[in-house]
Design a protein around this motif. Structure first.
Motif, PDB file in Angstrom:
ATOM      1  N   UNK A  48      15.916 -69.445 101.208  1.00 29.74           N
ATOM      2  CA  UNK A  48      15.174 -68.421 100.462  1.00 29.74           C
ATOM      3  C   UNK A  48      14.574 -69.061  99.215  1.00 29.74           C
ATOM      4  N   UNK A  49      13.319 -68.696  98.930  1.00 31.19           N
ATOM      5  CA  UNK A  49      12.619 -69.292  97.796  1.00 31.19           C
ATOM      6  C   UNK A  49      12.077 -68.249  96.823  1.00 31.19           C
ATOM      7  N   UNK A  50      12.187 -66.965  97.188  1.00 26.50           N
ATOM      8  CA  UNK A  50      11.698 -65.865  96.349  1.00 26.50           C
ATOM      9  C   UNK A  50      12.744 -64.747  96.359  1.00 26.50           C
ATOM     10  N   UNK A  51      12.892 -64.097  95.212  1.00 24.75           N
ATOM     11  CA  UNK A  51      14.029 -63.206  95.049  1.00 24.75           C
ATOM     12  C   UNK A  51      13.642 -61.897  94.362  1.00 24.75           C
ATOM     13  N   UNK A  52      14.200 -60.819  94.892  1.00 19.42           N
ATOM     14  CA  UNK A  52      14.104 -59.518  94.225  1.00 19.42           C
ATOM     15  C   UNK A  52      15.501 -59.000  93.939  1.00 19.42           C
ATOM     16  N   UNK A 108      16.692 -72.348  91.089  1.00 16.09           N
ATOM     17  CA  UNK A 108      17.925 -73.016  90.681  1.00 16.09           C
ATOM     18  C   UNK A 108      18.959 -72.035  90.138  1.00 16.09           C
ATOM     19  N   UNK A 109      18.523 -71.005  89.429  1.00 17.25           N
ATOM     20  CA  UNK A 109      19.493 -70.036  88.893  1.00 17.25           C
ATOM     21  C   UNK A 109      20.236 -69.336  90.024  1.00 17.25           C
ATOM     22  N   UNK A 110      19.562 -69.058  91.117  1.00 13.70           N
ATOM     23  CA  UNK A 110      20.200 -68.384  92.249  1.00 13.70           C
ATOM     24  C   UNK A 110      21.105 -69.332  93.031  1.00 13.70           C
ATOM     25  N   UNK A 111      20.603 -70.538  93.314  1.00 11.70           N
ATOM     26  CA  UNK A 111      21.405 -71.461  94.127  1.00 11.70           C
ATOM     27  C   UNK A 111      22.581 -72.045  93.354  1.00 11.70           C
TER      28      UNK A 111
END
Length: 302
Positions: free
Chosen positions: A153-157, A194-197
């Protein structure tokens, strides 16, 4: 009693041999390649497969979106197949694994886009997404006789913690159920990504086997010394993880195969830090005769 020069030299050689063995033990012969995202009629059997490597195909992608080409929308963990199913079928998975016992096949989740827009990670809730994801992915994994999953995943909601809980629990559950034997993540150097992973890594890094870091997302023209710095930085970010160096077949970003990538990998191997190599992607490499795949595997197999 003073040690003789011969004794000192023998001890030094013995210590050097131990250090060399320890460094080498951190290297791996793992080669991984994404396949099927660009619908260029590439088949598993097209690729050269060296018997001296562990070879992972990564089918790209399974996405929790509807398959409508005009208006794809999120399905809260109900995954559908978006790779080239005409050329990459369950029977072809079985055939390539039978012909080459060193081959395993995984699927990647998410990717950059779907239909005419971004593929967002957009769960309704942790529990509902997880339940749907485990069910739908288990079906795909069993139908295709797959071995692992990759998270791209590269985009986040959603916030990093929700992403970490959804993905971490998904990997845990699929491993516990025996559906998969390995899992990887595919971050790149972007603040939101990076914040998500890294939130995922902090909580669930112990169940993630490989970090397919997208080094080709750095600027085209990256030098070997810059690449080594990037590798050290990401190895620190994903501390304890098996971070894999990578290149993109068309050399549109990062350190390309013609500009020092293999020199950088040789340096990593000498340091005991070459945990494998991965490539984006077989679809583009087909037109190049898979020359860089051959070179990568030869280096890994030594």
């Amino acid at each position: 009693m003073a040690l003789s020069k011969l004794t000192i030299i023998t001890i030094f050689i013995f210590q050097a041999l131990i250090f060399s063995a320890q460094s080498a033990s951190n290297n791996s012969n793992l080669f991984r390649e994404y396949i099927g995202a660009e619908f260029k009629n590439v088949k598993f059997s097209d690729l050269p497969i060296h018997s001296g490597v562990e070879f992972h195909f990564i089918l790209s992608f399974a996405i929790d979106y509807t398959t409508s080409s005009s208006s794809a929308s999120p399905t809260n963990g109900e995954f559908n197949i978006f790779w080239d199913t005409d050329n990459l079928t369950p029977s072809q998975v079985s055939a390539i694994k039978t012909k080459h016992p060193n081959v395993k096949v995984a699927l990647s989740l998410g990717g950059d886009s779907v239909g005419n827009g971004y593929a967002y990670f957009n769960p309704s809730s942790i529990n509902s997404w997880l339940s749907n994801a485990v069910s739908s992915l288990t079906t795909i994994i069993q139908d295709y006789n797959l071995d692992g999953i990759d998270i791209d995943y590269e985009h986040f909601k959603t916030d990093p913690n929700t992403f970490a809980e959804c993905i971490g629990k998904l990997i845990l559950t699929l491993k516990k159920n025996g559906a998969i034997s390995f899992a990887s993540i595919a971050p790149y150097d972007d603040d939101q990504v990076q914040s998500h992973y890294m939130a995922l890594w902090r909580k669930y890094g112990h169940v993630i086997d490989y970090v397919n870091f997208q080094f080709y997302a750095y600027d085209k023209g990256t030098s070997v010394s810059q690449f080594m710095d990037y590798f050290a930085k990401q190895s620190s970010n994903y501390n304890g993880g098996k971070v894999l160096p990578s290149f993109i077949s068309d050399e549109s970003g990062g350190l390309g195969p013609n500009n020092g990538f293999f020199a950088a990998c040789s340096k990593l191997k000498n340091e005991g830090n070459l945990h494998g190599i991965f490539v984006w992607c077989a679809d583009d490499s087909k037109g190049l005769g898979f020359k860089y795949e051959k070179q990568s595997q030869s280096l890994l197999a030594i």
